[in-house]
Design a protein around this motif. Structure first.
Motif, PDB file in Angstrom:
ATOM      1  N   ARG A 185       0.636  -1.544 -23.261  1.00  0.00           N
ATOM      2  CA  ARG A 185      -0.744  -0.923 -23.396  1.00  0.00           C
ATOM      3  C   ARG A 185      -2.026  -1.957 -23.313  1.00  0.00           C
ATOM      4  NH1 ARG A 185      -4.249   0.352 -27.749  1.00  0.00           N
ATOM      5  NH2 ARG A 185      -5.445   2.101 -27.269  1.00  0.00           N
ATOM      6  N   GLN A 186      -2.911  -1.500 -22.585  1.00  0.00           N
ATOM      7  CA  GLN A 186      -4.037  -2.271 -22.452  1.00  0.00           C
ATOM      8  C   GLN A 186      -5.026  -1.863 -23.581  1.00  0.00           C
ATOM      9  OE1 GLN A 186      -5.270  -5.121 -20.241  1.00  0.00           O
ATOM     10  NE2 GLN A 186      -6.530  -4.855 -22.213  1.00  0.00           N
ATOM     11  N   SER A 187      -5.399  -2.433 -24.590  1.00  0.00           N
ATOM     12  CA  SER A 187      -6.240  -2.114 -25.734  1.00  0.00           C
ATOM     13  C   SER A 187      -7.442  -2.926 -25.496  1.00  0.00           C
ATOM     14  CB  SER A 187      -5.555  -2.506 -26.965  1.00  0.00           C
ATOM     15  OG  SER A 187      -5.733  -3.830 -27.432  1.00  0.00           O
ATOM     16  N   ASP A 188      -8.538  -2.678 -26.333  1.00  0.00           N
ATOM     17  CA  ASP A 188      -9.811  -3.164 -26.195  1.00  0.00           C
ATOM     18  C   ASP A 188      -9.542  -4.767 -26.402  1.00  0.00           C
ATOM     19  OD1 ASP A 188     -10.977  -0.681 -25.515  1.00  0.00           O
ATOM     20  OD2 ASP A 188     -11.584  -0.392 -27.488  1.00  0.00           O
ATOM     21  N   LEU A 189      -8.650  -5.200 -27.184  1.00  0.00           N
ATOM     22  CA  LEU A 189      -8.608  -6.643 -27.817  1.00  0.00           C
ATOM     23  C   LEU A 189      -7.337  -7.246 -27.118  1.00  0.00           C
ATOM     24  CD1 LEU A 189      -8.837  -5.570 -31.440  1.00  0.00           C
ATOM     25  CD2 LEU A 189     -10.685  -6.580 -29.907  1.00  0.00           C
ATOM     26  N   GLY A 190      -6.854  -6.488 -26.123  1.00  0.00           N
ATOM     27  CA  GLY A 190      -5.563  -7.370 -25.275  1.00  0.00           C
ATOM     28  C   GLY A 190      -4.470  -6.658 -25.110  1.00  0.00           C
ATOM     29  N   LEU A 191      -3.487  -7.063 -24.436  1.00  0.00           N
ATOM     30  CA  LEU A 191      -2.206  -6.437 -24.007  1.00  0.00           C
ATOM     31  C   LEU A 191      -1.137  -6.362 -25.272  1.00  0.00           C
ATOM     32  CD1 LEU A 191      -1.546  -7.833 -20.227  1.00  0.00           C
ATOM     33  CD2 LEU A 191      -2.097  -5.378 -21.052  1.00  0.00           C
ATOM     34  N   LEU A 192      -0.831  -5.277 -25.480  1.00  0.00           N
ATOM     35  CA  LEU A 192       0.365  -5.113 -26.561  1.00  0.00           C
ATOM     36  C   LEU A 192       1.625  -4.743 -25.537  1.00  0.00           C
ATOM     37  CD1 LEU A 192      -1.693  -2.984 -29.108  1.00  0.00           C
ATOM     38  CD2 LEU A 192      -1.846  -5.420 -28.691  1.00  0.00           C
ATOM     39  N   TRP A 193       2.489  -5.252 -26.115  1.00  0.00           N
ATOM     40  CA  TRP A 193       3.982  -5.104 -25.435  1.00  0.00           C
ATOM     41  C   TRP A 193       4.704  -4.051 -26.292  1.00  0.00           C
ATOM     42  CZ3 TRP A 193       6.606  -4.010 -21.348  1.00  0.00           C
ATOM     43  CH2 TRP A 193       8.026  -3.963 -21.360  1.00  0.00           C
ATOM     44  N   ARG A 194       5.257  -2.840 -25.962  1.00  0.00           N
ATOM     45  CA  ARG A 194       6.035  -1.962 -26.657  1.00  0.00           C
ATOM     46  C   ARG A 194       5.405  -1.961 -28.293  1.00  0.00           C
ATOM     47  NH1 ARG A 194      12.409  -2.631 -25.124  1.00  0.00           N
ATOM     48  NH2 ARG A 194      12.416  -1.219 -23.652  1.00  0.00           N
ATOM     49  N   PRO A 195       4.128  -1.444 -28.187  1.00  0.00           N
ATOM     50  CA  PRO A 195       3.621  -1.382 -29.773  1.00  0.00           C
ATOM     51  C   PRO A 195       4.241  -0.193 -30.532  1.00  0.00           C
ATOM     52  CG  PRO A 195       2.119  -0.395 -28.083  1.00  0.00           C
ATOM     53  CD  PRO A 195       3.039  -1.013 -27.407  1.00  0.00           C
ATOM     54  N   ASN A 196       4.350  -0.565 -31.865  1.00  0.00           N
ATOM     55  CA  ASN A 196       4.744   0.363 -32.763  1.00  0.00           C
ATOM     56  C   ASN A 196       3.581   0.418 -33.988  1.00  0.00           C
ATOM     57  OD1 ASN A 196       8.172   0.706 -32.405  1.00  0.00           O
ATOM     58  ND2 ASN A 196       7.620  -1.360 -31.945  1.00  0.00           N
ATOM     59  N   TYR A 197       2.930   1.719 -33.878  1.00  0.00           N
ATOM     60  CA  TYR A 197       1.680   1.910 -34.585  1.00  0.00           C
ATOM     61  C   TYR A 197       2.300   2.280 -36.136  1.00  0.00           C
ATOM     62  CZ  TYR A 197      -0.906   1.226 -30.156  1.00  0.00           C
ATOM     63  OH  TYR A 197      -1.467   0.367 -29.183  1.00  0.00           O
ATOM     64  N   PHE A 198       1.623   1.758 -37.022  1.00  0.00           N
ATOM     65  CA  PHE A 198       1.944   2.101 -38.362  1.00  0.00           C
ATOM     66  C   PHE A 198       0.628   2.686 -39.155  1.00  0.00           C
ATOM     67  CE2 PHE A 198       1.358  -2.453 -38.274  1.00  0.00           C
ATOM     68  CZ  PHE A 198       0.468  -2.828 -39.148  1.00  0.00           C
ATOM     69  N   TYR A 199      -0.456   2.162 -38.785  1.00  0.00           N
ATOM     70  CA  TYR A 199      -1.873   2.642 -39.348  1.00  0.00           C
ATOM     71  C   TYR A 199      -2.795   2.655 -38.567  1.00  0.00           C
ATOM     72  CZ  TYR A 199      -5.580   2.224 -42.729  1.00  0.00           C
ATOM     73  OH  TYR A 199      -6.772   2.238 -43.431  1.00  0.00           O
ATOM     74  N   ARG A 200      -3.440   3.581 -38.238  1.00  0.00           N
ATOM     75  CA  ARG A 200      -4.403   3.495 -37.232  1.00  0.00           C
ATOM     76  C   ARG A 200      -3.946   2.892 -36.095  1.00  0.00           C
ATOM     77  NH1 ARG A 200      -9.769   2.776 -41.286  1.00  0.00           N
ATOM     78  NH2 ARG A 200      -9.417   4.761 -42.579  1.00  0.00           N
ATOM     79  N   GLY A 201      -4.929   1.895 -35.560  1.00  0.00           N
ATOM     80  CA  GLY A 201      -4.653   1.127 -34.460  1.00  0.00           C
ATOM     81  C   GLY A 201      -3.886  -0.261 -34.582  1.00  0.00           C
ATOM     82  N   TYR A 202      -3.284  -0.279 -35.715  1.00  0.00           N
ATOM     83  CA  TYR A 202      -2.630  -1.325 -36.194  1.00  0.00           C
ATOM     84  C   TYR A 202      -1.232  -1.316 -35.603  1.00  0.00           C
ATOM     85  CZ  TYR A 202      -6.465  -2.930 -38.849  1.00  0.00           C
ATOM     86  OH  TYR A 202      -7.850  -3.349 -39.282  1.00  0.00           O
ATOM     87  N   ALA A 203      -0.566  -2.314 -35.145  1.00  0.00           N
ATOM     88  CA  ALA A 203       0.960  -2.134 -34.645  1.00  0.00           C
ATOM     89  C   ALA A 203       1.538  -3.345 -34.779  1.00  0.00           C
ATOM     90  CB  ALA A 203       0.716  -1.730 -33.260  1.00  0.00           C
ATOM     91  N   VAL A 204       3.070  -3.237 -34.883  1.00  0.00           N
ATOM     92  CA  VAL A 204       4.109  -4.215 -34.634  1.00  0.00           C
ATOM     93  C   VAL A 204       4.337  -4.361 -33.063  1.00  0.00           C
ATOM     94  CG1 VAL A 204       6.058  -5.256 -35.054  1.00  0.00           C
ATOM     95  CG2 VAL A 204       4.793  -4.232 -36.820  1.00  0.00           C
TER      96      VAL A 204
END
Length: 244
Positions: A185-204
């Motif tokens: 996922r291309q976010s505003d702050l960089g590429l995230l591989w297989r993100p698991n979102y737990f709170y708003r835009g925060y993810a593992v």
């Protein structure tokens, strides 16, 4: 020693104590002394610990290969660190497993297995999850910069992690996985591989860069291969605990 039924008659055969001692010593010469029974070999993790403590291990780092690397990987795997597989090759996954181990045990986070890291592998800190869930749960220790995959009150897997910097901290608290994306996922702050979102835009999520210190914009980074191995155990609703 003489049999209990034997005795020495002082009247019929007077013998001095010195002469008797000499005779006994001569009689014992040539008798085989039975060897002490061998101690039972230690098993499982104890056997590995004894091996590590008793032998001189070489210094290992990324790029090393051979039997010592296999020993290292087997020990880390037994301690639940994510090495990615025991193959005798000190690659990136083994490097991150070593760094995670050093973080948990309060060692220098250099990914090099020298005398102090070998010694710690002999007597390691065994982390426990703070929360008990019947299924899988994710815990992120921000102080240690590691991720624990917990299950039934036991740490099932330990991953190297990097959380948010002081200016963009990872929020602490108790949440659940709310949304997942199986891919980049291309976010505003960089590429995230297989993100698991737990709170708003925060993810593992997986990342190609996982430093030994807090470096993200608030998410929790783990190595891309580690996220691939973690992916199948996380679901929507999986508890996520972030704490210091």
């Amino acid at each position: 020693m003489l049999p209990a039924s034997s005795h020495i008659s002082r009247h019929r055969h007077p013998v001095s104590r010195a002469a008797l001692g000499t005779a006994l010593l001569v009689g014992l010469v040539g008798l085989a002394v039975p060897a002490a029974p061998a101690a039972a070999a230690p098993t499982s993790a104890a056997a590995t610990a004894v091996t590590l403590a008793a032998s001189s291990q070489p210094t290992l780092r990324q790029g090393s290969r051979g039997a010592a690397v296999t020993t290292l990987q087997s020990r880390l795997t037994a301690l639940r660190y994510d090495v990615g597989g025991v193959d005798g090759i000190f690659g990136p996954s083994t490097h991150h497993a070593v760094v995670a181990f050093q973080k948990v045990n309060g060692l220098v986070r250099d990914g090099i297995v020298g005398p102090r890291t070998w010694a710690a592998l002999d007597r390691p800190v065994i982390p426990k999850p703070k929360y008990h869930h019947p299924g899988y749960s994710v815990e992120v220790n921000l102080t240690r910069q590691v991720l624990y995959l917990g299950r039934n009150g036991v740490v099932f897997r330990i991953l190297d992690a990097s959380s948010g910097t002081a200016s963009t901290p990872t929020p602490t608290g108790n949440w659940t996985v709310q949304r997942r994306i199986d891919g980049w996922r291309q976010s505003d702050l960089g590429l995230l591989w297989r993100p698991n979102y737990f709170y708003r835009g925060y993810a593992v999520h997986g990342a190609t860069s996982v430093p030994t210190y807090p470096a993200s914009h608030g998410c929790v980074r783990v190595p891309v291969p580690a996220m691939d191995r973690l992916w199948a155990t996380i679901r929507i609703g999986t508890p996520v605990h972030i704490y210091r």
